[in-house]
Design an enzyme around this catalytic site. Structure first.
Site, PDB file in Angstrom:
ATOM      1  N   TRP A  58       0.856  -1.200   0.000  1.00 23.09           N
ATOM      2  CA  TRP A  58       0.000   0.000   0.000  1.00 23.09           C
ATOM      3  C   TRP A  58       0.896   1.255   0.000  1.00 23.09           C
ATOM      4  CZ3 TRP A  58      -4.113   1.007   4.427  1.00 23.09           C
ATOM      5  CH2 TRP A  58      -4.992   2.007   4.011  1.00 23.09           C
ATOM      6  N   HIS A 113      12.061  -5.274   4.939  1.00 29.70           N
ATOM      7  CA  HIS A 113      11.501  -5.806   6.195  1.00 29.70           C
ATOM      8  C   HIS A 113      12.615  -5.963   7.234  1.00 29.70           C
ATOM      9  CE1 HIS A 113       7.698  -6.509   4.307  1.00 29.70           C
ATOM     10  NE2 HIS A 113       8.037  -7.572   3.629  1.00 29.70           N
ATOM     11  N   PHE A 161      -8.281   0.667  -1.465  1.00 31.37           N
ATOM     12  CA  PHE A 161      -8.302  -0.800  -1.546  1.00 31.37           C
ATOM     13  C   PHE A 161      -8.954  -1.239  -2.867  1.00 31.37           C
ATOM     14  CE2 PHE A 161      -9.988  -5.007  -0.769  1.00 31.37           C
ATOM     15  CZ  PHE A 161      -8.979  -5.646  -0.061  1.00 31.37           C
ATOM     16  N   ARG A 208      -6.541  -8.603   0.687  1.00 31.72           N
ATOM     17  CA  ARG A 208      -7.466  -9.617   1.178  1.00 31.72           C
ATOM     18  C   ARG A 208      -8.713  -8.946   1.732  1.00 31.72           C
ATOM     19  NH1 ARG A 208      -8.281 -12.291   6.020  1.00 31.72           N
ATOM     20  NH2 ARG A 208      -7.026 -10.646   6.938  1.00 31.72           N
ATOM     21  N   LYS A 209      -8.612  -8.331   2.927  1.00 29.53           N
ATOM     22  CA  LYS A 209      -9.779  -7.656   3.511  1.00 29.53           C
ATOM     23  C   LYS A 209      -9.544  -6.162   3.678  1.00 29.53           C
ATOM     24  CE  LYS A 209     -12.337 -11.280   5.686  1.00 29.53           C
ATOM     25  NZ  LYS A 209     -12.974 -11.759   6.929  1.00 29.53           N
TER      26      LYS A 209
HETATM   27  P1  A3P Z   1      -5.225  -8.053   5.011  1.00 26.97           P
HETATM   28  O1  A3P Z   1      -4.601  -9.379   4.730  1.00 26.97           O
HETATM   29  O2  A3P Z   1      -5.609  -7.894   6.451  1.00 26.97           O
HETATM   30  O3  A3P Z   1      -6.348  -7.712   4.102  1.00 26.97           O
HETATM   31  P2  A3P Z   1       1.728  -6.036   3.104  1.00 26.97           P
HETATM   32  O4  A3P Z   1       1.700  -5.228   1.867  1.00 26.97           O
HETATM   33  O5  A3P Z   1       2.634  -5.465   4.156  1.00 26.97           O
HETATM   34  O6  A3P Z   1       1.985  -7.448   2.816  1.00 26.97           O
HETATM   35  O7  A3P Z   1       0.294  -5.933   3.789  1.00 26.97           O
HETATM   36  C1  A3P Z   1      -0.830  -6.549   3.216  1.00 26.97           C
HETATM   37  C2  A3P Z   1      -2.056  -6.078   3.965  1.00 26.97           C
HETATM   38  O8  A3P Z   1      -2.305  -4.708   3.615  1.00 26.97           O
HETATM   39  C3  A3P Z   1      -3.293  -6.865   3.578  1.00 26.97           C
HETATM   40  O9  A3P Z   1      -4.098  -6.931   4.767  1.00 26.97           O
HETATM   41  C4  A3P Z   1      -3.898  -5.974   2.515  1.00 26.97           C
HETATM   42  O10 A3P Z   1      -5.270  -6.182   2.290  1.00 26.97           O
HETATM   43  C5  A3P Z   1      -3.621  -4.607   3.117  1.00 26.97           C
HETATM   44  N1  A3P Z   1      -3.717  -3.530   2.105  1.00 26.97           N
HETATM   45  C6  A3P Z   1      -2.992  -3.394   0.984  1.00 26.97           C
HETATM   46  N2  A3P Z   1      -3.423  -2.320   0.294  1.00 26.97           N
HETATM   47  C7  A3P Z   1      -4.439  -1.779   0.998  1.00 26.97           C
HETATM   48  C8  A3P Z   1      -5.310  -0.654   0.790  1.00 26.97           C
HETATM   49  N3  A3P Z   1      -5.240   0.108  -0.267  1.00 26.97           N
HETATM   50  N4  A3P Z   1      -6.249  -0.409   1.758  1.00 26.97           N
HETATM   51  C9  A3P Z   1      -6.349  -1.181   2.852  1.00 26.97           C
HETATM   52  N5  A3P Z   1      -5.558  -2.257   3.089  1.00 26.97           N
HETATM   53  C10 A3P Z   1      -4.617  -2.553   2.171  1.00 26.97           C
END
Ligand code: A3P
Length: 300
Positions: free
Chosen positions: A57, A107, A228, A256-257
């Site tokens: 994100w 990370h 999202f 995902r959510k």
């Molecule tokens: P969830 O699995 O709880 O939905 P990373 O990029 O660090 O791997 O994090 C992934 C998480 O960030 C996922 O959470 C994903 O859905 C969420 N995410 C990515 N883009 C997003 C957005 N635009 N708005 C809200 N959540 C987002």
């Protein structure tokens, strides 16, 4: 039997180097060590996160802020090409040849990051998220990772997370160490939850930190393209173009959510209390507050 199969799969999937776990095959101890001497430029920006805290994100937001062609849909390269993970440098390319301003992702714990950053050269955006949602998101993401040849059940994953036997290691240590060393760095702390609650203010906060002023129309575009919904339907933003050998999106997705509090659908009361206890004992002395529910007030 199942325990032996799990151990074997983990052994093949992760290696430990200087107290931190890395995925095998896509990096090595030598590649990680070489980062210590990476030359940092003042206008470099690093996104640093524990996995599942909003990494892609923040990549999307920064790429939209920095690249007009990306905002206008004219750049089709992946976000990871423009803001690569430094410890998973697949092509082994030298970052020296990347034109400024450079964006990076990591990370890593603070002590494995390029040393020059401690001279307050370059900027770090550290994104963190409440550990319960991070854990649940990570559990689902482990299923998507093709090279992990074992489907880890929820209870087992919970134990791996609380004992720090996932990459890059303990969530509690990651957050604590970055927070307690923040004076050494030019660093912005931002939470996943504040991004969820007020995306526009979060984008503005990031812009201010990287010293970029966007006019209103551009700002609206950055916000719209990092929701999202928009990211989910864009293969570049959602990483859907990544090869199946690396991530198998038949088993889940990056997006995902995207909410606060989904942990309540997965965690038992006892598991939730265990995390509460760990937060108290490992981070309780720090002025960090977590947001556990979508209806909670967010602390900026
Ligand atoms: P969830 O699995 O709880 O939905 P990373 O990029 O660090 O791997 O994090 C992934 C998480 O960030 C996922 O959470 C994903 O859905 C969420 N995410 C990515 N883009 C997003 C957005 N635009 N708005 C809200 N959540 C987002």
């Amino acid at each position: 039997m199942a325990q032996a199969a799990l151990e074997e799969a983990l052994e093949a999937f992760l290696f430990k180097h200087k107290g931190t776990y890395f995925q095998t095959e896509i990096t090595s101890p030598e590649a990680v060590d070489a980062l210590e001497h990476m030359e940092i430029r003042d206008d470099d920006v690093f996104i640093v996160t524990y996995p599942k805290s909003g990494t892609i994100w923040t990549q999307q937001i920064l790429n939209l802020i920095y690249y007009e062609e990306y905002r206008n849909g004219k750049l089709n390269t992946d976000n990871t090409t423009r803001s690569p993970w430094i410890e998973y440098n697949y092509g082994n390319t030298s970052f020296d040849s990347h034109p400024s301003p450079r964006l990076f992702t990591s990370h890593l714990p603070y002590y494995l990051m390029p040393k020059d950053l401690r001279l307050r050269r370059g900027k770090i955006i550290y994104v963190y998220r409440n550990p319960k949602d991070t854990l649940v998101s990570f559990y689902h993401f482990y299923k998507v990772i093709s090279r992990l040849q074992y489907t880890i059940d929820w209870e087992t994953f919970f134990d791996l997370f609380v004992t720090g036997r996932v990459f890059p290691g303990s969530w509690f240590d990651h957050v604590r160490e970055w927070y307690t060393h923040k004076e050494d760095y030019n660093i912005l702390f931002i939470t996943y939850e504040e991004m969820i609650k007020d995306l526009k203010s979060s984008v503005l906060k990031i812009c201010k930190f990287v010293d970029i002023k966007l006019d209103d129309e551009v700002l609206e575009k950055v916000v719209e393209k990092s929701t999202f919904k928009t990211m989910e339907s864009d293969p570049i933003a959602s990483y859907k173009n990544v090869s199946k050998d690396i991530l198998n999106f038949d088993k889940g997705s990056f997006l995902r959510k995207g909410t606060i509090g989904d942990w309540k659908n997965k965690m038992t009361v006892a598991q939730s209390e265990q995390i509460d206890e760990m937060v108290k004992s490992k981070l309780g002395d720090l002025p960090i507050k977590f947001v556990w529910d979508i209806n909670d007030e967010v602390h900026y």
